[in-house]
Design a protein around this motif. Structure first.
Motif, PDB file in Angstrom:
ATOM      1  N   LEU A 137      90.844  36.867  23.925  1.00  0.00           N
ATOM      2  CA  LEU A 137      90.003  38.056  24.021  1.00  0.00           C
ATOM      3  C   LEU A 137      88.686  37.750  24.721  1.00  0.00           C
ATOM      4  O   LEU A 137      88.171  38.563  25.498  1.00  0.00           O
ATOM      5  CB  LEU A 137      89.746  38.626  22.622  1.00  0.00           C
ATOM      6  CG  LEU A 137      90.915  39.391  22.000  1.00  0.00           C
ATOM      7  CD1 LEU A 137      90.653  39.639  20.526  1.00  0.00           C
ATOM      8  CD2 LEU A 137      91.145  40.713  22.725  1.00  0.00           C
ATOM      9  N   ALA A 138      88.127  36.570  24.430  1.00  0.00           N
ATOM     10  CA  ALA A 138      86.874  36.184  25.082  1.00  0.00           C
ATOM     11  C   ALA A 138      87.052  36.091  26.597  1.00  0.00           C
ATOM     12  O   ALA A 138      86.171  36.493  27.370  1.00  0.00           O
ATOM     13  CB  ALA A 138      86.381  34.847  24.523  1.00  0.00           C
ATOM     14  N   GLU A 139      88.194  35.578  27.026  1.00  0.00           N
ATOM     15  CA  GLU A 139      88.456  35.461  28.465  1.00  0.00           C
ATOM     16  C   GLU A 139      88.641  36.826  29.113  1.00  0.00           C
ATOM     17  O   GLU A 139      88.199  37.053  30.244  1.00  0.00           O
ATOM     18  CB  GLU A 139      89.706  34.610  28.688  1.00  0.00           C
ATOM     19  CG  GLU A 139      89.524  33.139  28.325  1.00  0.00           C
ATOM     20  CD  GLU A 139      90.824  32.358  28.398  1.00  0.00           C
ATOM     21  OE1 GLU A 139      91.898  32.991  28.570  1.00  0.00           O
ATOM     22  OE2 GLU A 139      90.776  31.118  28.262  1.00  0.00           O
ATOM     23  N   ARG A 140      89.284  37.755  28.407  1.00  0.00           N
ATOM     24  CA  ARG A 140      89.624  39.048  28.996  1.00  0.00           C
ATOM     25  C   ARG A 140      88.546  40.096  28.792  1.00  0.00           C
ATOM     26  O   ARG A 140      88.269  40.909  29.694  1.00  0.00           O
ATOM     27  CB  ARG A 140      90.941  39.541  28.405  1.00  0.00           C
ATOM     28  CG  ARG A 140      91.510  40.730  29.160  1.00  0.00           C
ATOM     29  CD  ARG A 140      92.866  41.163  28.650  1.00  0.00           C
ATOM     30  NE  ARG A 140      92.776  41.878  27.378  1.00  0.00           N
ATOM     31  CZ  ARG A 140      93.178  41.399  26.229  1.00  0.00           C
ATOM     32  NH1 ARG A 140      93.696  40.179  26.163  1.00  0.00           N
ATOM     33  NH2 ARG A 140      93.071  42.104  25.123  1.00  0.00           N
ATOM     34  N   VAL A 141      87.924  40.106  27.597  1.00  0.00           N
ATOM     35  CA  VAL A 141      86.969  41.153  27.242  1.00  0.00           C
ATOM     36  C   VAL A 141      85.528  40.677  27.392  1.00  0.00           C
ATOM     37  O   VAL A 141      84.668  41.389  27.910  1.00  0.00           O
ATOM     38  CB  VAL A 141      87.213  41.635  25.789  1.00  0.00           C
ATOM     39  CG1 VAL A 141      86.208  42.702  25.385  1.00  0.00           C
ATOM     40  CG2 VAL A 141      88.634  42.148  25.625  1.00  0.00           C
ATOM     41  N   GLY A 142      85.276  39.470  26.939  1.00  0.00           N
ATOM     42  CA  GLY A 142      83.927  38.916  26.950  1.00  0.00           C
ATOM     43  C   GLY A 142      83.733  38.039  25.734  1.00  0.00           C
ATOM     44  O   GLY A 142      84.403  38.214  24.709  1.00  0.00           O
ATOM     45  N   ALA A 143      82.814  37.106  25.833  1.00  0.00           N
ATOM     46  CA  ALA A 143      82.618  36.147  24.748  1.00  0.00           C
ATOM     47  C   ALA A 143      82.206  36.827  23.448  1.00  0.00           C
ATOM     48  O   ALA A 143      82.555  36.366  22.359  1.00  0.00           O
ATOM     49  CB  ALA A 143      81.571  35.113  25.152  1.00  0.00           C
ATOM     50  N   LEU A 144      81.454  37.920  23.557  1.00  0.00           N
ATOM     51  CA  LEU A 144      81.044  38.699  22.391  1.00  0.00           C
ATOM     52  C   LEU A 144      81.411  40.155  22.607  1.00  0.00           C
ATOM     53  O   LEU A 144      81.484  40.623  23.741  1.00  0.00           O
ATOM     54  CB  LEU A 144      79.534  38.589  22.167  1.00  0.00           C
ATOM     55  CG  LEU A 144      78.947  37.206  21.894  1.00  0.00           C
ATOM     56  CD1 LEU A 144      77.429  37.303  21.782  1.00  0.00           C
ATOM     57  CD2 LEU A 144      79.536  36.600  20.634  1.00  0.00           C
ATOM     58  N   GLY A 145      81.630  40.868  21.513  1.00  0.00           N
ATOM     59  CA  GLY A 145      81.813  42.306  21.609  1.00  0.00           C
ATOM     60  C   GLY A 145      83.221  42.806  21.372  1.00  0.00           C
ATOM     61  O   GLY A 145      83.416  44.018  21.241  1.00  0.00           O
ATOM     62  N   PHE A 146      84.220  41.933  21.316  1.00  0.00           N
ATOM     63  CA  PHE A 146      85.540  42.433  20.940  1.00  0.00           C
ATOM     64  C   PHE A 146      85.573  42.669  19.438  1.00  0.00           C
ATOM     65  O   PHE A 146      84.750  42.163  18.686  1.00  0.00           O
ATOM     66  CB  PHE A 146      86.673  41.509  21.408  1.00  0.00           C
ATOM     67  CG  PHE A 146      86.607  40.088  20.923  1.00  0.00           C
ATOM     68  CD1 PHE A 146      87.067  39.732  19.661  1.00  0.00           C
ATOM     69  CD2 PHE A 146      86.111  39.078  21.742  1.00  0.00           C
ATOM     70  CE1 PHE A 146      87.025  38.425  19.219  1.00  0.00           C
ATOM     71  CE2 PHE A 146      86.070  37.763  21.314  1.00  0.00           C
ATOM     72  CZ  PHE A 146      86.530  37.438  20.048  1.00  0.00           C
ATOM     73  N   LEU A 147      86.549  43.444  18.991  1.00  0.00           N
ATOM     74  CA  LEU A 147      86.600  43.898  17.601  1.00  0.00           C
ATOM     75  C   LEU A 147      87.681  43.164  16.824  1.00  0.00           C
ATOM     76  O   LEU A 147      88.690  42.728  17.379  1.00  0.00           O
ATOM     77  CB  LEU A 147      86.876  45.392  17.553  1.00  0.00           C
ATOM     78  CG  LEU A 147      85.896  46.290  18.317  1.00  0.00           C
ATOM     79  CD1 LEU A 147      86.355  47.740  18.244  1.00  0.00           C
ATOM     80  CD2 LEU A 147      84.484  46.132  17.782  1.00  0.00           C
ATOM     81  N   ALA A 148      87.476  43.068  15.511  1.00  0.00           N
ATOM     82  CA  ALA A 148      88.478  42.415  14.668  1.00  0.00           C
ATOM     83  C   ALA A 148      89.830  43.097  14.791  1.00  0.00           C
ATOM     84  O   ALA A 148      90.877  42.435  14.747  1.00  0.00           O
ATOM     85  CB  ALA A 148      88.008  42.419  13.214  1.00  0.00           C
ATOM     86  N   ARG A 149      89.843  44.420  14.977  1.00  0.00           N
ATOM     87  CA  ARG A 149      91.117  45.135  15.062  1.00  0.00           C
ATOM     88  C   ARG A 149      91.902  44.762  16.323  1.00  0.00           C
ATOM     89  O   ARG A 149      93.096  45.042  16.420  1.00  0.00           O
ATOM     90  CB  ARG A 149      90.878  46.632  15.025  1.00  0.00           C
ATOM     91  CG  ARG A 149      90.307  47.199  16.313  1.00  0.00           C
ATOM     92  CD  ARG A 149      89.998  48.665  16.236  1.00  0.00           C
ATOM     93  NE  ARG A 149      88.805  48.924  15.470  1.00  0.00           N
ATOM     94  CZ  ARG A 149      88.042  50.006  15.645  1.00  0.00           C
ATOM     95  NH1 ARG A 149      88.390  50.924  16.530  1.00  0.00           N
ATOM     96  NH2 ARG A 149      86.958  50.190  14.932  1.00  0.00           N
ATOM     97  N   GLU A 150      91.237  44.122  17.288  1.00  0.00           N
ATOM     98  CA  GLU A 150      91.913  43.729  18.523  1.00  0.00           C
ATOM     99  C   GLU A 150      92.550  42.343  18.442  1.00  0.00           C
ATOM    100  O   GLU A 150      93.358  41.979  19.299  1.00  0.00           O
ATOM    101  CB  GLU A 150      90.908  43.760  19.684  1.00  0.00           C
ATOM    102  CG  GLU A 150      90.335  45.130  19.935  1.00  0.00           C
ATOM    103  CD  GLU A 150      89.205  45.116  20.949  1.00  0.00           C
ATOM    104  OE1 GLU A 150      89.293  45.894  21.916  1.00  0.00           O
ATOM    105  OE2 GLU A 150      88.248  44.342  20.779  1.00  0.00           O
ATOM    106  N   ILE A 151      92.203  41.570  17.422  1.00  0.00           N
ATOM    107  CA  ILE A 151      92.657  40.174  17.351  1.00  0.00           C
ATOM    108  C   ILE A 151      94.160  40.088  17.142  1.00  0.00           C
ATOM    109  O   ILE A 151      94.868  39.338  17.835  1.00  0.00           O
ATOM    110  CB  ILE A 151      91.917  39.423  16.229  1.00  0.00           C
ATOM    111  CG1 ILE A 151      90.412  39.391  16.508  1.00  0.00           C
ATOM    112  CG2 ILE A 151      92.449  37.998  16.087  1.00  0.00           C
ATOM    113  CD1 ILE A 151      89.572  38.896  15.327  1.00  0.00           C
ATOM    114  N   ALA A 152      94.682  40.832  16.181  1.00  0.00           N
ATOM    115  CA  ALA A 152      96.091  40.680  15.797  1.00  0.00           C
ATOM    116  C   ALA A 152      97.049  40.993  16.934  1.00  0.00           C
ATOM    117  O   ALA A 152      98.132  40.397  17.016  1.00  0.00           O
ATOM    118  CB  ALA A 152      96.391  41.554  14.584  1.00  0.00           C
TER     119      ALA A 152
END
Length: 276
Positions: free
Chosen positions: A252-267
């Protein structure tokens, strides 16, 4: 004592997860997630969805009586059971505790439900994960296989010490908690430590700062429970859970950004990581 293990892609390739073959959902195990007040229903959802994303076949969740219908709509893949406000659970919940292949107690569980967590542990027969509010039951009788997932503050409470002491030496804290509670301990942090009662140690240093966000720990606990339900050894289930959660954060860090992605996106990242 064996040297510490580094949890990385090479470790994952050397310790493949079991393949369910043609067995369907029953062969991949049933997870029960117990937790959540009305204001914290999202924690149960995060954990439950993560368990399914980790390959578990069936999911049961709890919710307060007034929110059962809401949770059923939020997570249509799950059967939702009523969460009691005291130690008097109903027959359906007791039956679920006895039939699950892995039980997770704690996501979104408010502090006043600590006594409930302790009472429910007595009815668990399968591998048990204790997270967040469920850690109140760490010392209670229950199943032989249990995994604790504290952060530094929760670990300080478990060991009756100061948070600064835990942060100064997280490996020693993890080993002491594993010995004291006869459990596999996942000491969460920038460098996560996994310890067993036999003083086996493993480290995972990936994932990135973006995983330090509300709900991330619920996802991690759910992933571990999902892997446990598939019949994986508790140490390897903990290690795989930490690895999958961390690598999902890295992607997610590579695609979205190092900060700012949400826990609901991890799974949602996890299925692509199950077979490395």
């Amino acid at each position: 004592m064996s040297p510490p293990i580094t949890i990385d892609a090479a470790w994952a390739r050397d310790h493949p997860l079991p393949h369910p073959g043609e067995g369907g959902k029953e062969a991949r195990g049933r997870v029960l997630v117990v937790g959540g007040g009305v204001a914290l229903l999202g924690a149960g959802r995060l954990a439950g969805e993560a368990a399914l994303r980790a390959g578990a076949g069936k999911l049961q969740l709890t919710a307060p009586a007034e929110a059962v219908a809401m949770m059923s709509l939020i997570v249509p893949e799950a059967r939702v059971l009523g969460l009691p406000r005291d130690e008097e659970a109903d027959d359906a919940l007791f039956q679920a505790l006895g039939q699950a292949d892995a039980v997770l107690i704690g996501p979104g569980m408010e502090a006043d439900l600590g006594r409930l967590a302790k009472a429910l542990c007595l009815h668990v027969r399968s591998p048990l994960v204790l997270d967040a509010g469920g850690l109140a039951a760490a010392a209670c009788p229950g199943p032989d296989v249990r995994i604790l997932t504290p952060h530094a503050g929760e670990m300080a409470t478990l060991l009756e010490t100061e948070k600064a002491e835990v942060e100064a030496d997280p490996a020693s804290a993890a080993k002491e908690a594993a010995r004291r509670f006869s459990a596999v301990v996942v000491m969460k942090g920038a460098r996560t430590v996994i310890a067993t009662p036999q003083a086996r140690l493993a480290y995972y240093a990936g994932g990135g700062a973006g995983l330090g966000i509300s709900g991330s720990g619920d996802v991690l606990a759910g992933v571990i429970a999902g892997v446990l339900a598939r019949g994986v050894d508790p140490f390897e289930a903990a290690a795989w859970g930490v690895y999958l959660h961390g690598e999902a954060g890295r992607r997610l860090a590579e695609r979205v950004g190092a900060l700012g992605f949400l826990a609901r996106e991890i799974a949602a990242e996890i299925p692509r990581l199950l077979h490395v």
